[in-house]
Design an enzyme around this catalytic site. Structure first.
Site, PDB file in Angstrom:
ATOM      1  N   PRO A 126       0.765  -1.259   0.000  1.00  0.00           N
ATOM      2  CG  PRO A 126      -0.981  -1.583   1.522  1.00  0.00           C
ATOM      3  CD  PRO A 126       0.327  -2.170   1.079  1.00  0.00           C
ATOM      4  CB  THR A 155       1.309   4.892  -5.457  1.00  0.00           C
ATOM      5  OG1 THR A 155       0.822   4.265  -6.634  1.00  0.00           O
ATOM      6  CG2 THR A 155       1.405   6.387  -5.683  1.00  0.00           C
ATOM      7  CE  LYS A 194      -0.619   5.686  -9.316  1.00  0.00           C
ATOM      8  NZ  LYS A 194      -1.732   5.298 -10.165  1.00  0.00           N
ATOM      9  CE  LYS A 247      -0.975   5.150  -1.190  1.00  0.00           C
ATOM     10  NZ  LYS A 247      -0.351   4.503  -2.304  1.00  0.00           N
TER      11      LYS A 247
END
Ligand code: NAD
Length: 312
Positions: A82, A112, A187, A262
């Protein structure tokens, strides 16, 4: 105990160049590991949960009991967990990759995370005689399932060329974005746009439906008009408009709202560090913070529509 065809480091070393290790079998990782298997690779998987491991084992994967065990038995490893703390744990934890990594290994992190954490892990990898690239993905669960992901790779040209040989089995488009951390930079920017377009699409769909429009018709018109985006066309947040997406499945699976929050926070940190104005990104961060506090954190990020619709 998970172990099935377990490998001791010595027994495995001879064939370790041919085995691909895969750590993190969640919504994305399970499909990615499955696609490596389908391409004919031998895949050694690990996750802290036994359920996804058992599923992959039934499909032909080998199983390791820890990240260290994966590193001892494979020289090419993909990680898909995560967030930054999970990546640190998988690489630098007591039973992490670096406790057993082989010289000459190529480590590919597709999670990511903060670009600075990728750079930190890259430096530690070099100290161990291994190479590292960050290779976050875009396309969501549907693209992961169909091996149509887009990969954004940060690392040396040599490492990028090597990583491509692994990534090709899981994606269609593979970009070299620069040095370590630059894949994550791309990203983070992409996901800031994604959050903004998803909120905008959800607001417009909710408004249109309250005006009496049929959601499918509204989406059809938007998708050939200037309101079109990935959020409206491929991943529409209204249940039933696009079959197979999380919105049509009670917002389960997909890209969790907590993960989107996040990513937005990573974007806000980066904006602060570079003195960049990201007003819409900041609003989107607050919107997802509220959504998560309202109990949607494990639901797909398109559940913002459900939240808006439930407002009286
Ligand atoms: P997920 O939460 O579904 O899966 C993560 C997996 O990692 C879980 O199975 C968890 O058990 C495992 N894990 C966590 N810590 C571990 C550890 N220390 N050792 C072993 N396993 C561990 O997450 P996901 O949706 O698959 O996303 C993974 C990453 O990909 C995230 O960084 C996310 O932001 C990114 N991403 C997700 C999507 C999406 O649509 N889901 C799209 C693009 C990028």
């Amino acid at each position: 105990m998970l172990a099935v065809r377990r490998y001791s480091a010595t027994a495995a070393r001879n064939s370790s160049e041919k085995i691909i290790g895969f750590i993190g079998l969640g919504n994305m990782g399970a499909h990615m590991a499955r696609n490596l298997l389908r391409s004919g690779h031998r895949v050694l998987v690990h996750d802290q949960l036994s359920e996804p491991v058992d599923k992959l084992k039934a499909e032909g994967a080998d199983v390791a009991g820890s990240s260290a065990e994966v590193a001892a038995a494979s020289q090419r490893i993909v990680t898909m967990v995560p967030s930054s703390p999970h990546v640190r744990e998988v690489y630098t934890g007591a039973n992490g990759i670096f406790s057993a990594v082989q010289k000459g290994s190529l480590l590919i992190d597709s999670s990511t995370i903060d670009p600075s954490v990728s750079q930190e892990i890259g430096k530690l990898a070099r100290e161990k005689g291994a190479d590292f690239v960050d290779a976050p993905v875009s396309g969501g669960v549907p693209a992961a399932e169909k091996a149509e992901l887009t990969f954004m790779v940060g690392g040396s040209t040599e490492a990028y060329e090597e990583a491509k040989k692994v990534l090709e089995s899981m994606g269609k488009k593979i970009f070299h974005c620069g040095d370590i951390g630059m894949g994550e930079a791309v990203k983070i920017c992409n996901n800031m746009v994604l959050a903004i377009t998803m909120i905008g699409t959800a607001e417009a769909m909710n408004l249109g439906m309250r005006l009496g429009l049929d959601p499918k018709l509204l989406a059809d018109v938007m998708n050939v008009s200037t309101g079109q985006s990935w959020s409206s066309q491929k991943y529409n947040p209204v249940p039933g408009v696009v079959p197979g997406v999380p919105a049509s499945n009670n917002y389960d699976g997909g890209f969790g709202a907590a993960l989107m929050l996040k990513d937005l926070k990573l974007g806000q940190n980066a904006a602060f560090e570079t003195s960049s104005s990201t007003l819409m990104g900041s609003v989107a961060t607050h919107v997802y913070q509220i959504l998560c506090k309202q109990g949607y954190s494990r639901k797909d990020f398109s559940s913002i529509f459900h939240f808006l619709q439930s407002e009286k």
